[in-house]
Design a protein around this motif. Structure first.
Motif, short mmCIF file in Angstrom:
data_model
loop_
_atom_site.label_atom_id
_atom_site.label_comp_id
_atom_site.label_asym_id
_atom_site.label_seq_id
_atom_site.Cartn_x
_atom_site.Cartn_y
_atom_site.Cartn_z
N ILE A 1 0.88 -1.18 0.00
CA ILE A 1 0.00 0.00 0.00
C ILE A 1 0.91 1.22 0.00
CG2 ILE A 1 -2.19 -0.88 0.90
CD1 ILE A 1 -1.30 -0.20 3.71
N GLY A 2 0.51 2.25 -0.74
CA GLY A 2 1.49 3.30 -1.06
C GLY A 2 2.61 2.56 -1.76
N PHE A 3 3.84 2.78 -1.29
CA PHE A 3 4.93 1.94 -1.80
C PHE A 3 5.56 1.15 -0.65
CE2 PHE A 3 5.41 4.38 -5.92
CZ PHE A 3 5.24 3.28 -6.72
N ASN A 4 4.78 0.84 0.36
CA ASN A 4 5.30 0.03 1.47
C ASN A 4 5.36 -1.42 1.02
OD1 ASN A 4 5.39 1.93 4.01
ND2 ASN A 4 3.52 2.42 2.87
N GLU A 5 6.57 -1.85 0.70
CA GLU A 5 6.76 -3.18 0.14
C GLU A 5 6.83 -4.25 1.23
OE1 GLU A 5 6.35 -3.39 -2.90
OE2 GLU A 5 7.67 -2.16 -4.15
#
Ligand code: GLP
Length: 239
Positions: free
Chosen positions: A139-143
């Motif tokens: 989510i967002g760029f939270n990998e």
């Protein structure tokens, strides 16, 4: 957690927009947390329609976005600032000074992240935070990772994300390798989280919302900890 299954993408977009429209009617100076990607495009189109029909005004609305690619300036066609202008801001009466997207060209990225986090705090965080979901659960760029970072930070993109997002670029090599992203902590501070998922490519990852577990390897699962979450998915994603 409320789960709404819409018949198709069009219905999903209308449903998602209806939450935002109701909020703006009730609170004209709402703070919206916004997402990019293909999924929310239909919702933005519905919001533009509602504005054109005189149902809502964005005059006093404030917005912030989840993330931005590092190395792209706001005029770059694939930057998220450009996406937001094109999808929403250019078509409504919002004051662009009240719209925040991290600066992917900041010279001091650490300072940019700290400053962004301060902006979110000064806005008292979002009344509604819209989220999409990556096929790997980001989510967002939270990998996916063993540890997740709570505030806004620099995040290296994993191969799966570079691959998935290369469809928007001329070639995979052009996809930035890093992004500035709000962290899980900043996302969870929103008053209401609405996660959107559409199409068969999201089918596998959405199965994880059928259990009572969380995992940092599926960052989106952390929203199960939030008291006010709505998931809207179409039948293809829910199958
Ligand atoms: C990008 C964005 C995410 C978004 C994801 C899914 O990686 N950083 O915020 O949720 O893409 O995009 P799509 O909606 O196009 O599947």
């Amino acid at each position: 957690m409320e789960i709404i299954v819409s018949k198709n993408y069009d219905e999903l977009s209308k449903k998602a927009a209806s939450f935002v429209i109701d909020l703006i009617k009730e609170k004209p100076d709402s703070v919206l947390g916004l997402a990019t990607g293909g999924t929310p495009e239909g919702m933005y189109a519905e919001l533009v329609k509602a504005y054109e029909a005189g149902k809502i005004s964005f005059k006093d609305v404030r917005t912030y976005n989840l993330d931005e690619y590092i190395g792209l300036d706001g005029n770059h066609e694939q930057s998220y600032r450009h996406f937001m202008n094109k999808q929403l801001f250019d078509h409504v009466d919002i004051d662009k000074n009240n719209t925040y997207v991290p600066n992917g060209k900041a010279e001091d990225l650490e300072a940019e992240c700290e400053n962004y986090e301060k902006i979110l705090k000064d806005l008292s965080y979002a009344d509604i935070q819209i989220l999409g979901i990556g096929t790997n659960g980001h989510i967002g760029f939270n990998e996916p990772a063993e540890e997740l970072i709570l505030p806004t930070h620099v995040e290296p993109l994993v191969e799966a994300t570079i691959e998935a997002n290369s469809r928007y670029f001329d070639s995979k090599d052009e996809v930035p390798k890093e992004a500035i992203s709000m962290g899980i902590g900043s996302i969870l501070k929103a008053k209401h989280i609405i996660l959107l998922a559409s199409g068969p490519s999201k089918n596998e990852i959405m199965k994880y919302f059928n259990n009572d577990k969380i995992s940092t390897n599926i960052p989106a699962s952390l929203i199960k900890l939030h008291p006010n979450v709505t998931i809207i998915m179409d039948e293809e994603a829910a199958k």
